[in-house]
Design a protein around this motif. Structure first.
Motif, PDB file in Angstrom:
ATOM      1  N   GLY A  13       0.826  -1.202   0.000  1.00  0.00           N
ATOM      2  CA  GLY A  13       0.000   0.000   0.000  1.00  0.00           C
ATOM      3  C   GLY A  13       0.856   1.245   0.000  1.00  0.00           C
ATOM      4  O   GLY A  13       0.515   2.257   0.620  1.00  0.00           O
ATOM      5  N   GLY A  14       1.973   1.195  -0.725  1.00  0.00           N
ATOM      6  CA  GLY A  14       2.972   2.254  -0.646  1.00  0.00           C
ATOM      7  C   GLY A  14       2.776   3.418  -1.591  1.00  0.00           C
ATOM      8  O   GLY A  14       3.628   4.308  -1.652  1.00  0.00           O
ATOM      9  N   ALA A  15       1.655   3.456  -2.316  1.00  0.00           N
ATOM     10  CA  ALA A  15       1.489   4.485  -3.343  1.00  0.00           C
ATOM     11  C   ALA A  15       0.839   5.766  -2.837  1.00  0.00           C
ATOM     12  O   ALA A  15       0.877   6.788  -3.522  1.00  0.00           O
ATOM     13  CB  ALA A  15       0.682   3.926  -4.517  1.00  0.00           C
ATOM     14  N   SER A  16       0.217   5.727  -1.666  1.00  0.00           N
ATOM     15  CA  SER A  16      -0.469   6.925  -1.182  1.00  0.00           C
ATOM     16  C   SER A  16      -0.530   6.922   0.338  1.00  0.00           C
ATOM     17  O   SER A  16      -0.244   5.910   0.986  1.00  0.00           O
ATOM     18  CB  SER A  16      -1.889   7.012  -1.759  1.00  0.00           C
ATOM     19  N   VAL A  33      13.552   0.640  -1.700  1.00  0.00           N
ATOM     20  CA  VAL A  33      12.188   0.244  -1.365  1.00  0.00           C
ATOM     21  C   VAL A  33      11.433  -0.322  -2.566  1.00  0.00           C
ATOM     22  O   VAL A  33      11.411   0.294  -3.638  1.00  0.00           O
ATOM     23  CB  VAL A  33      11.380   1.442  -0.816  1.00  0.00           C
ATOM     24  N   VAL A  34      10.806  -1.464  -2.355  1.00  0.00           N
ATOM     25  CA  VAL A  34       9.827  -1.987  -3.296  1.00  0.00           C
ATOM     26  C   VAL A  34       8.457  -1.529  -2.835  1.00  0.00           C
ATOM     27  O   VAL A  34       8.043  -1.831  -1.711  1.00  0.00           O
ATOM     28  CB  VAL A  34       9.868  -3.528  -3.388  1.00  0.00           C
ATOM     29  N   ILE A  35       7.754  -0.797  -3.688  1.00  0.00           N
ATOM     30  CA  ILE A  35       6.392  -0.355  -3.416  1.00  0.00           C
ATOM     31  C   ILE A  35       5.432  -1.380  -3.990  1.00  0.00           C
ATOM     32  O   ILE A  35       5.576  -1.803  -5.137  1.00  0.00           O
ATOM     33  CB  ILE A  35       6.113   1.006  -4.085  1.00  0.00           C
ATOM     34  N   THR A  36       4.451  -1.793  -3.216  1.00  0.00           N
ATOM     35  CA  THR A  36       3.379  -2.612  -3.769  1.00  0.00           C
ATOM     36  C   THR A  36       2.068  -1.863  -3.585  1.00  0.00           C
ATOM     37  O   THR A  36       1.867  -1.166  -2.591  1.00  0.00           O
ATOM     38  CB  THR A  36       3.266  -3.999  -3.092  1.00  0.00           C
ATOM     39  N   ASP A  37       1.191  -1.990  -4.571  1.00  0.00           N
ATOM     40  CA  ASP A  37      -0.109  -1.345  -4.490  1.00  0.00           C
ATOM     41  C   ASP A  37      -1.049  -1.997  -5.492  1.00  0.00           C
ATOM     42  O   ASP A  37      -0.622  -2.445  -6.563  1.00  0.00           O
ATOM     43  CB  ASP A  37       0.001   0.152  -4.779  1.00  0.00           C
ATOM     44  N   LEU A  38      -2.325  -2.060  -5.136  1.00  0.00           N
ATOM     45  CA  LEU A  38      -3.326  -2.602  -6.044  1.00  0.00           C
ATOM     46  C   LEU A  38      -3.647  -1.611  -7.159  1.00  0.00           C
ATOM     47  O   LEU A  38      -3.957  -2.003  -8.282  1.00  0.00           O
ATOM     48  CB  LEU A  38      -4.603  -2.946  -5.267  1.00  0.00           C
ATOM     49  N   ASN A  39      -3.547  -0.325  -6.845  1.00  0.00           N
ATOM     50  CA  ASN A  39      -3.883   0.729  -7.795  1.00  0.00           C
ATOM     51  C   ASN A  39      -2.653   1.040  -8.656  1.00  0.00           C
ATOM     52  O   ASN A  39      -1.727   1.728  -8.214  1.00  0.00           O
ATOM     53  CB  ASN A  39      -4.352   1.972  -7.036  1.00  0.00           C
ATOM     54  N   LYS A  44       2.369   3.946 -10.191  1.00  0.00           N
ATOM     55  CA  LYS A  44       3.282   4.554 -11.153  1.00  0.00           C
ATOM     56  C   LYS A  44       3.536   6.020 -10.812  1.00  0.00           C
ATOM     57  O   LYS A  44       4.654   6.516 -10.968  1.00  0.00           O
ATOM     58  CB  LYS A  44       2.716   4.420 -12.558  1.00  0.00           C
ATOM     59  N   ALA A  45       2.491   6.702 -10.336  1.00  0.00           N
ATOM     60  CA  ALA A  45       2.658   8.100  -9.945  1.00  0.00           C
ATOM     61  C   ALA A  45       3.607   8.221  -8.757  1.00  0.00           C
ATOM     62  O   ALA A  45       4.413   9.158  -8.684  1.00  0.00           O
ATOM     63  CB  ALA A  45       1.304   8.709  -9.604  1.00  0.00           C
ATOM     64  N   ALA A  46       3.529   7.277  -7.822  1.00  0.00           N
ATOM     65  CA  ALA A  46       4.417   7.293  -6.657  1.00  0.00           C
ATOM     66  C   ALA A  46       5.872   7.101  -7.081  1.00  0.00           C
ATOM     67  O   ALA A  46       6.773   7.786  -6.586  1.00  0.00           O
ATOM     68  CB  ALA A  46       4.002   6.204  -5.673  1.00  0.00           C
ATOM     69  N   VAL A  47       6.101   6.188  -8.002  1.00  0.00           N
ATOM     70  CA  VAL A  47       7.460   5.956  -8.496  1.00  0.00           C
ATOM     71  C   VAL A  47       7.993   7.212  -9.177  1.00  0.00           C
ATOM     72  O   VAL A  47       9.162   7.595  -8.997  1.00  0.00           O
ATOM     73  CB  VAL A  47       7.484   4.753  -9.463  1.00  0.00           C
ATOM     74  N   GLN A  48       7.150   7.874  -9.938  1.00  0.00           N
ATOM     75  CA  GLN A  48       7.574   9.099 -10.611  1.00  0.00           C
ATOM     76  C   GLN A  48       7.892  10.192  -9.609  1.00  0.00           C
ATOM     77  O   GLN A  48       8.873  10.938  -9.766  1.00  0.00           O
ATOM     78  CB  GLN A  48       6.475   9.564 -11.561  1.00  0.00           C
ATOM     79  N   VAL A  59      13.828   2.929  -5.747  1.00  0.00           N
ATOM     80  CA  VAL A  59      12.467   2.405  -5.666  1.00  0.00           C
ATOM     81  C   VAL A  59      12.166   1.469  -6.829  1.00  0.00           C
ATOM     82  O   VAL A  59      12.733   1.580  -7.914  1.00  0.00           O
ATOM     83  CB  VAL A  59      11.408   3.537  -5.635  1.00  0.00           C
ATOM     84  N   ASP A  60      11.255   0.549  -6.577  1.00  0.00           N
ATOM     85  CA  ASP A  60      10.734  -0.359  -7.596  1.00  0.00           C
ATOM     86  C   ASP A  60       9.250  -0.537  -7.290  1.00  0.00           C
ATOM     87  O   ASP A  60       8.786  -0.182  -6.203  1.00  0.00           O
ATOM     88  CB  ASP A  60      11.473  -1.693  -7.567  1.00  0.00           C
TER      89      ASP A  60
END
Length: 283
Positions: A13-16, A33-39, A44-48, A59-60
């Motif tokens: 749940g790392g995107a928001s 950090v590896v970010i995982t998210d369903l959305n 992709k916005a978080a990675v950017q 990040v990945d």
């Protein structure tokens, strides 16, 4: 030297919200950090955003459902494949879950609430613990709702109480391998899941806490950074409350569940990208 220099983390749940603030803090402390998210869109916005902040190589992203074992295993493997190790797992992904009267709650909404909030933590502990070898830190997002009645819906509160209990039992099993397992219990934190796009939704709850400021995702990220670091080397099996003193007041400070009294029942899927829904009841 940064506290987490050379460490590798997975944040579900790392995107928001709390998740993204934690990704920012971990990267600032030197972790990758590896970010995982369903959305996928917010992922992709978080990675950017991280790339724009100068952390492109730190990040990945792995998109998927944290209630699905294959996805959780894949996320942990990605950390090792990309950076050769796994030191920190922040099991943070969640939803608002089933709300409304117990007498009107749909079984499928109840089960999905526990899948997102509790099974996901079990799977994260299982697959992070297998891959950490001798040493690591696993942190789950619990809630003050899991510490007493009135702070959340029935399903959410029960699922978070299970997370708190699981944290203790996992700490007992993994302690001999120097893997610490702790939880953070946020209070009222200004996130999309909490305010649902309208900050004023939090005003009544924030007015009941002694601390005058609204809790921010960065406040939880700060607690995470401590628990993930060697500064917390002797801390395990604990649930750290970060709530502006809300629970320091009387046990009924949050009052009755407003959703329960609103005559509605349904499922709040938060920022997953999946549609939430509700129906009116006779209450």
């Amino acid at each position: 030297m940064k506290r987490l220099e050379g460490r590798v983390a997975v944040v579900t749940g790392g995107a928001s919200g709390i998740g993204f603030a934690s990704v920012e803090r971990l990267a600032a402390e030197g972790a990758r950090v590896v970010i995982t998210d369903l959305n996928e869109a917010t992922g992709k916005a978080a990675v950017q955003r991280m790339a724009d902040a100068g952390h492109a190589e730190a990040v990945d992203l792995v998109c998927g459902d944290v209630a699905d074992e294959a996805h959780v295993a894949d996320a942990m493997d990605r950390a090792i494949d990309r950076w050769g190790r796994l030191d920190i797992a922040f099991l943070n992904a969640g939803v608002g879950g089933a709300f409304g009267s117990l007498l009107e709650t749909a079984v499928e909404d109840w089960d999905q609430t526990f899948a997102y909030l509790t099974r996901s933590v079990f799977l994260g502990i299982k697959h992070a613990g297998k891959r950490m070898g001798e040493g690591g830190s696993i942190i789950a997002t619990a809630s003050i709702a899991g510490l007493g009645g009135g702070a959340g819906s029935h399903g959410y509160s029960a699922a978070k109480a299970a997370v708190i209990s699981l944290t203790r039992t996992a700490a007992m099993e993994l302690g001999p391998r120097r893997i610490r397992v702790n939880a953070i219990a946020p209070g009222v934190i200004s996130t999309p899941l909490a305010h649902r796009g309208k900050e004023s939704n939090l005003e009544a709850l924030c007015a009941r806490q002694p601390w005058p400021d609204t809790g921010q995702p960065a406040d939880i990220a700060a607690a995470l950074a401590f628990l993930a670091s060697d500064d917390a080397r002797f801390v395990t099996g604990e649930t750290v409350t970060v709530d502006g003193g809300l629970r320091a007041r009387s046990s009924d400070v949050l009052g009755d569940n407003s959703m329960l009294l609103a005559g509605r029942t349904g499922m709040n899927r938060g920022s997953t990208g999946l549609k939430s829904g509700f129906r009116n009841t006779d209450r």
